[in-house]
Enzyme design. Structure first.
Site, PDB file in Angstrom:
ATOM      1  N   ASP A  82       0.840  -1.199   0.000  1.00  0.00           N
ATOM      2  CA  ASP A  82       0.000   0.000   0.000  1.00  0.00           C
ATOM      3  C   ASP A  82       0.875   1.249   0.000  1.00  0.00           C
ATOM      4  O   ASP A  82       0.588   2.220  -0.687  1.00  0.00           O
ATOM      5  CB  ASP A  82      -0.964   0.014   1.191  1.00  0.00           C
ATOM      6  N   ASP A 111       7.594   3.778   2.703  1.00  0.00           N
ATOM      7  CA  ASP A 111       7.931   4.980   3.473  1.00  0.00           C
ATOM      8  C   ASP A 111       9.462   5.024   3.636  1.00  0.00           C
ATOM      9  O   ASP A 111      10.172   5.479   2.739  1.00  0.00           O
ATOM     10  CB  ASP A 111       7.186   4.881   4.808  1.00  0.00           C
ATOM     11  N   THR A 112       9.987   4.491   4.738  1.00  0.00           N
ATOM     12  CA  THR A 112      11.444   4.472   4.907  1.00  0.00           C
ATOM     13  C   THR A 112      12.112   3.500   3.933  1.00  0.00           C
ATOM     14  O   THR A 112      13.295   3.634   3.628  1.00  0.00           O
ATOM     15  CB  THR A 112      11.825   4.035   6.342  1.00  0.00           C
TER      16      THR A 112
END
Ligand code: PRP
Length: 173
Positions: free
Chosen positions: A94, A97-98
């Site tokens: 989905d 991020d990092t």
């Protein structure tokens, strides 16, 4: 809460990604691996746009730390049911991020000798990347902020929203 991506925007982009995957995997039967929980809504819409032979499996990870930031320690909480040696694998996320979850998953899956390994994510917060990870199919590159909806939760809520929203700093449940 502010709408970032409408239901129509998401569905249109999914059709475009499906066309791209269909072209790239012509004559193949990829395994799409949904990373639980967040990806299940995206995965289910994506496979219904993919008019081709395919298989679906799931993995789950957990990262320790508070609810909004990753601690960097990724643990596998559910492994695949199927073997992937010699198969064309697409990880479906989905959000990236990092990049720590994806790096962990890629390293794990590459040890099993798939024929190919690609990554498809609906959302990419590329500005927040801590480790470099390849993203082959990306729905939307988004600004930093706490997003919910379309599979993504805030304290396990809001996954059922048809759109993606940003929770504002003064957000009150
Ligand atoms: C989210 C998302 C990725 C991961 C990305 O899952 O689905 O797996 O975080 O973050 P990273 O790039 O910083 O590693 P989350 O931990 O929120 O679990 P959930 O999908 O079960 O809600």
């Amino acid at each position: 809460m502010r709408v970032l991506l409408s239901e129509q925007q998401i569905q249109e982009r999914i059709r475009e990604i499906a066309t791209q995957i269909h072209t790239d995997y012509e004559g193949k039967k990829p395994i799409l691996i949904g990373i639980l929980k967040g990806s299940f809504v995206f995965l289910s819409d994506l496979i219904r746009e993919l008019e081709m032979e395919l298989e679906v499996d799931f993995m789950a990870t957990s990262s320790y730390g508070d609810a909004t930031t990753s601690s960097g320690v990724v643990q596998l909480t559910k492994d695949l049911d199927v073997a992937i040696e010699g198969r064309d694998v697409i990880i479906v996320e989905d959000i990236v991020d990092t990049g720590l979850t994806l790096r962990y998953l890629r390293q794990l899956l590459l040890q099993r000798f798939p024929a190919s390994l690609a990554v498809c994510t609906l959302l990419d917060k590329s500005a927040r990347r801590q480790v470099e990870v390849p993203v082959d199919y990306c729905g939307f590159d988004i600004e930093d902020g706490f997003v919910v909806g379309y599979g993504i939760d805030y304290a396990q809520k809001y996954r059922q929203l048809r759109f993606v929203a940003i929770i504002e700093e003064d957000f009150n449940e």
